[in-house]
Write an enzyme that holds these catalytic residues in place. Structure first.
Site, PDB file in Angstrom:
ATOM      1  N   GLU A   1       5.853  -1.546  13.249  1.00  0.00           N
ATOM      2  CA  GLU A   1       6.854  -0.622  13.899  1.00  0.00           C
ATOM      3  C   GLU A   1       6.211   0.700  13.979  1.00  0.00           C
ATOM      4  O   GLU A   1       5.854   1.538  13.139  1.00  0.00           O
ATOM      5  CB  GLU A   1       8.059  -0.768  13.016  1.00  0.00           C
ATOM      6  CG  GLU A   1       9.343  -0.051  13.930  1.00  0.00           C
ATOM      7  CD  GLU A   1      10.117   0.360  13.051  1.00  0.00           C
ATOM      8  OE1 GLU A   1      10.492  -0.272  11.965  1.00  0.00           O
ATOM      9  OE2 GLU A   1      10.512   1.545  13.087  1.00  0.00           O
TER      10      GLU A   1
ATOM     11  N   SER B   1       2.399   5.401  12.416  1.00  0.00           N
ATOM     12  CA  SER B   1       2.004   6.232  13.566  1.00  0.00           C
ATOM     13  C   SER B   1       1.622   4.890  14.564  1.00  0.00           C
ATOM     14  O   SER B   1       1.058   3.920  13.951  1.00  0.00           O
ATOM     15  CB  SER B   1       1.179   7.236  13.260  1.00  0.00           C
ATOM     16  OG  SER B   1      -0.123   6.526  12.674  1.00  0.00           O
TER      17      SER B   1
ATOM     18  N   GLY C   1      -0.931   1.765  13.211  1.00  0.00           N
ATOM     19  CA  GLY C   1      -0.539   0.527  13.598  1.00  0.00           C
ATOM     20  C   GLY C   1      -1.433  -0.180  14.404  1.00  0.00           C
ATOM     21  O   GLY C   1      -2.001  -1.391  14.110  1.00  0.00           O
TER      22      GLY C   1
ATOM     23  N   LYS D   1       0.910  -0.905   0.028  1.00  0.00           N
ATOM     24  CA  LYS D   1       0.023  -0.098   0.021  1.00  0.00           C
ATOM     25  C   LYS D   1       0.993   1.286  -0.166  1.00  0.00           C
ATOM     26  O   LYS D   1       1.610   1.496   0.791  1.00  0.00           O
ATOM     27  CB  LYS D   1      -0.911  -0.134   1.248  1.00  0.00           C
ATOM     28  CG  LYS D   1      -2.294   0.736   1.108  1.00  0.00           C
ATOM     29  CD  LYS D   1      -2.016   2.324   0.887  1.00  0.00           C
ATOM     30  CE  LYS D   1      -1.993   3.099   2.275  1.00  0.00           C
ATOM     31  NZ  LYS D   1      -1.752   4.405   1.861  1.00  0.00           N
TER      32      LYS D   1
ATOM     33  N   CYS E   1      12.950   6.970  13.639  1.00  0.00           N
ATOM     34  CA  CYS E   1      12.187   6.309  14.597  1.00  0.00           C
ATOM     35  C   CYS E   1      12.868   6.106  15.982  1.00  0.00           C
ATOM     36  O   CYS E   1      12.559   5.728  16.881  1.00  0.00           O
ATOM     37  CB  CYS E   1      11.693   4.706  13.939  1.00  0.00           C
ATOM     38  SG  CYS E   1      13.016   4.070  12.922  1.00  0.00           S
TER      39      CYS E   1
END
Ligand code: NAP
Length: 519
Positions: free
Chosen positions: A259, A236, A240, A178, A295
């Site tokens: 993640e 985010s 998630g 996606k 991250c």
């Protein structure tokens, strides 16, 4: 979009990418996927699975290497489009392209090596008393088609042909990506490179597709589709968690490897603060790397109140004041950043310590360091929220006990860093068991930004840093997420997979009757 061997313009309206440095739309328009187009991609992936997972290690490794070659062939066109769509500088994106291709080549090696199959043979014991034992052999196979959600902050290394896609393809799983709406043109270029590689390597048609559409509709429907057997996601916490719920609510629940959110605590112990004069600059560089959109960004600093800490903060004021405002990835991420910083600044007991240069550039992020006390931090859960961007919060704790209490208090993290010299080792030893429970990677005298793609790397951690702390999304072990073991009991020799034949025709390391046999 790429649906198997076809290049398709979606039928459900269109969307354009945005250049965040000008806050303006850029051409062309991309068609959004319809449900019929999504269903077709899933059907093709489902049909491709059995043929793809039985490709030989050499065929699959060659496919991964050919994807890397075709991405390299895109040359400056790819880098220019990615710069336009993300605001990231050329050198960073060229480095990221190198990492993307290296990841694909690493997984080619992993596939050829064969250890990932965990091939294990227990010989039959027909004369065993009181009951004979069957011939039992184990190997791992792919889970099935995997849905991959690319990350906004790694438009190459964690997007269309990034770590999740490379590890799923290596495991023998078809992939449907996606595309992230923040870098649609970049996604299209890379998806075409993957499609080209699939055609050249004679892979089954549905081995790879890429859909364009919003997360709320196409993303959700993709994860709900019965053909999808696992999900890889980077983004985010809200996104998630929404996908975890959807996956769990399916008639057949499936694993989600998401993640999400991490503030990566950094513990500055007193000896290190007193002896490392470069620490303020090192911290400021790590905080502002990639406009703070890593991250592993150091979002939380913890140090015991001391003159050495005050000296560190004086240095940090100077180092941060020299940092310009860098363009963030999207207008949405920029406004979320400003909102998060304003909320933090408004919390009682929080004060501004150091700040970067302000600027008028659209989507420019001003770096900042705020401070609060150990008592405040422990009492106010809102101080622990991730602010995605170059802002960090220093917790000034009163003693060692409070330092450990803060470590105990934080949620699950991707990384935890400790700055320590010889004299600090006793305190570090007290911290370590807590950090092992909290983080996927523990590092000393450094910052977590910069994740090595290697065999021993763990880029994962307890919730909310990821949805499943038993795995990593970076490094060779990422392949394990998309595999499951199957035992073959008394299966006739002519039906056994090559990995388990008695002659070891693949020449892979196997465990035979409990002993490791290398070839
Ligand atoms: P995001 O909003 O979660 O989007 C990531 C992807 O998930 C996009 O493709 C998005 O679709 C899709 N999505 C979002 N919400 C969804 C939902 N409810 N259902 C299904 N799909 C959904 O994240 P982002 O915009 O890329 O990044 C912003 C935030 O992600 C940051 O604030 C940061 O907290 C976090 N982040 C974390 C990491 C990490 O490694 N831990 C890395 C990058 C970002 P659309 O394309 O339609 O938006």
């Amino acid at each position: 979009m790429i649906i198997g061997r076809s290049t398709v313009s979606g039928k459900e309206g269109s969307v354009k990418a945005i250049d965040p440095s000008r806050n303006e739309q850029i051409e062309p328009a991309f068609g959004l996927a319809s449900q019929a187009e999504l269903d077709l991609a899933c059907k093709l992936a489902d049909e491709a699975f059995d043929r793809y997972r039985e490709t030989t290690p050499e065929q699959r490794a060659k496919f991964l290497e050919t994807i890397a070659d075709r991405i390299t062939d895109l040359g400056a066109t790819l880098i220019e489009r990615a710069m336009q769509e993300t605001g990231l500088p050329q050198a960073r994106l060229e480095g990221e392209r190198g990492r993307t291709c290296n990841q694909l080549r690493l997984f080619a090696k992993v596939v050829r090596d064969g250890r990932y199959l965990s091939a294990t043979l227990d010989s039959a014991l027909p004369d065993r008393a009181p009951a004979p034992r069957s011939d039992i052999r184990l190997r791992k196979i792919g889970l099935g088609p995997v849905a991959v959600f690319g990350a906004s902050n790694f438009p190459l290394a964690f997007s269309v042909a990034g770590g999740d896609t490379a590890s799923a393809l290596a495991a023998g799983c078809p992939v449907i990506v996606k595309a992230h709406s923040a870098h649609l043109g970049t996604s299209e270029l890379v998806a075409k490179a993957v499609q080209q590689a699939a055609i050249e390597c004679d892979m089954p048609e549905g081995v790879f597709s890429m859909l364009i559409g919003s997360g709320q509709t196409i993303g959700q429907n993709l994860v709900s589709n019965p053909a999808i057997k696992a999900v890889g996601f980077t983004g985010s916490r809200a996104g998630g968690v929404a996908l975890m719920k959807t996956a769990a609510a399916r008639e057949e629940p499936i694993p989600v490897y998401a993640e999400m959110s991490s503030i990566n605590p950094v513990f500055f112990l007193e000896g290190a603060l007193a002896s490392n004069e470069k620490l303020p600059q090192q911290f400021a560089d790590s905080l502002t790397l990639g406009a703070g959109q890593f991250c592993t960004n150091p979002g939380l600093l913890i140090a015991i109140d001391s003159p050495a800490l005050d000296k560190f903060l004086e240095g940090t004021k100077v180092a941060l004041a020299a940092k310009g405002a860098a363009t963030m990835l999207t207008p949405g991420i920029h406004s979320a950043y400003n909102k998060g910083v304003a909320q933090l600044a408004g919390i009682e007991g929080v004060s501004l310590i150091a700040q970067g240069k302000t600027s008028e550039v659209p989507c420019g992020a001003v770096a900042a360091l705020y401070e609060t006390s150990g008592e405040h931090f422990l009492a106010k859960p809102e101080l622990e929220g991730e602010i995605f961007g170059p802002t960090s919060l220093l917790i000034r704790v009163k003693d060692e006990a409070q330092l450990v209490a803060v470590a105990e208090h934080v949620e699950g993290q991707l990384t935890a860093a400790v700055h320590a010299t010889g004299n600090d080792i006793a305190v570090a030893k007290k911290l370590l068991p807590t950090l092992e429970r909290k983080a996927g990677r523990i590092l000393f005298n450094g910052f977590g930004t910069g994740v090595e793609v290697s065999h021993a790397m763990v880029h994962g951690g307890p919730f909310p840093s990821t949805s499943d702390s038993r795995s990593t999304s970076v490094g060779a072990s990422a392949i394990d997420r998309f595999l499951r073991p199957v035992s073959y009991q008394d299966v006739p020799a002519e039906l056994l997979p090559a990995a388990l034949d008695s002659a070891n025709s693949l020449g892979i390391p196997r465990v035979v009757d409990g002993e490791l046999v290398l070839k």
